[in-house]
Design an enzyme around this catalytic site. Sequence first.
Site, short mmCIF file in Angstrom:
data_model
loop_
_atom_site.label_atom_id
_atom_site.label_comp_id
_atom_site.label_asym_id
_atom_site.label_seq_id
_atom_site.Cartn_x
_atom_site.Cartn_y
_atom_site.Cartn_z
N ASP A 1 0.85 -1.20 0.00
CA ASP A 1 0.00 0.00 0.00
C ASP A 1 0.89 1.25 0.00
O ASP A 1 2.11 1.16 -0.15
CB ASP A 1 -0.96 -0.02 1.20
CG ASP A 1 -0.26 -0.01 2.55
OD1 ASP A 1 0.97 0.27 2.60
OD2 ASP A 1 -0.93 -0.28 3.56
N LEU A 2 0.28 2.40 0.20
CA LEU A 2 0.99 3.66 0.17
C LEU A 2 2.10 3.73 1.23
O LEU A 2 3.12 4.39 1.02
CB LEU A 2 0.00 4.82 0.36
CG LEU A 2 0.53 6.23 0.17
CD1 LEU A 2 1.07 6.42 -1.24
CD2 LEU A 2 -0.59 7.24 0.42
#
Length: 133
Positions: free
Chosen positions: A15-16
């Site tokens: 993810d980010l």
Amino acid sequence: MSHIFPIRVYYEDTDLAGIVYYANYLKFIERGRTEWVRSLGVDQGRLKREEGIVFAVRRVEADYLKPARFDDELTVLTRPVGATGARIQLEQEVLRAGERLFTAQVTLVCLTETGQAARLPADIRRKLFPAVH
């Protein structure tokens, strides 16, 4: 009778924040279950074609313990716990160098192609749980 399946974390799995996105652990353990069944000589495609039976996840209880990150080498451990007429219970873990990152208790059910419950065929039960049968 545990099964070990190696997997590597790719950029697309993160993810980010750069850690494995939580839903991807479910994909990892799905791959581990598929390879466990395959390693026991169960051809799920043939099972569907010839007997009209498929496995479906009925329940997952998951614990996310520590994050995995891009390029980590992981191991998916699949351990059968028990079976009833139409259900299979498994314990699965995702490990990094022996360190437990994720655990799950998974219940699979046997279904017909129309979604009705079906008994696990005796020959398949013997392959999945040889010590019991």
